[in-house]
Design an enzyme around this catalytic site. Structure first.
Site: not given
Ligand code: CTP
Ligand code: CA
Length: 226
Positions: A33-35, A100
């Site tokens: 995943s991402n922030y 995102a």
């Protein structure tokens, strides 16, 4: 928030907003995943609603509360987000893609938790579907707003995404700028439009940036009608 009394161009419009990260599972306990916090997308959904739009928020996992008065659809993966957006695309007037979305997903998803054995572990990843590009290719009357998260060459990359994905507006932010991008409460954006306008905004709260973006969108819609 109270609804606006004055007429805005968004009143009665069907607006889809995507927000947050996606999660691409590897096994039952692990994912890529991402922030992304989802704050920018949620602020946009709330502001569009305040302006009288019918808003559907399609969101990856976030720690945020669902905005009041907005239909919220929870998804996990890029593929689930693609299906949720696509299903509603023909009825939409405006799609704002603040999510995102993961660019890659594991080729194999293990049914069981992988045990630690070898000293190294490489995972094969494959591209996810580019949701926004697909929407651009199948665009009829809809207005498409994309985001560009860049760490260099902001103008060049943002403008090429505007063209490549057949967008109406692109909101570019330099994620290396302090007070901009992922997981902070403020943002610093430059908005590029299909008809060649470019506006750089100073740092502001994401709530304020949502207003900047929707003002840009309404101005663009007015020019297009004229
Ligand atoms: N996007 C999407 N589907 C994907 C990847 C991105 O819909 N699989 C959308 C994002 O929601 C965003 C826009 O495309 O509105 C740009 O995302 P960004 O990550 O900046 O650009 P990419 O096209 O993915 O290119 P890169 O990551 O290589 O810069
Ligand atoms: Ca990307």
């Amino acid at each position: 928030d109270t609804l606006l009394e004055e007429a805005t161009d968004l009143r009665g419009k069907q607006v889809i907003v995507t927000a947050g990260p996606t999660r691409e599972p590897l096994d039952p306990v692990r994912f890529f995943s991402n922030y992304s916090s989802g704050k920018m997308g949620y602020a946009l959904a709330q502001e569009a609603r305040r302006r009288g739009a019918h808003v559907t928020l399609i969101t990856g996992p976030t720690a945020l509360e669902a905005p009041v008065g907005v239909k919220t659809v929870a998804v996990q993966t890029a593929e689930e987000m693609y299906n949720a957006v696509n299903k509603r695309y023909q009825q939409a007037d405006i799609v704002i893609k603040a999510a995102a979305v993961a660019d890659y997903q594991p080729v194999d998803v293990f049914a069981h938790k992988q045990k630690k054995n070898a000293d190294e572990w490489s995972v094969a990843l494959e591209r996810t579907k580019d949701i926004l590009r697909f929407l651009g290719e199948h665009k009829k009357e809809q207005i498409l707003v994309g985001f560009a998260a860049e760490s260099e060459q902001l103008h060049t990359y943002a403008k090429s995404k505007l063209e490549r994905k057949n967008l109406d507006l692109i909101v570019a932010n330099n994620i290396t700028t302090e007070g901009a991008g992922f997981d902070v409460d403020t943002n610093v954006v430059t908005v590029f439009t299909r008809d060649g306008q470019e506006t750089a905004y100073p740092q502001a709260s994401k709530k304020e940036v949502a207003k900047q973006i929707l003002n840009e969108l309404e101005a663009y819609m007015k020019r297009r009608e004229a």
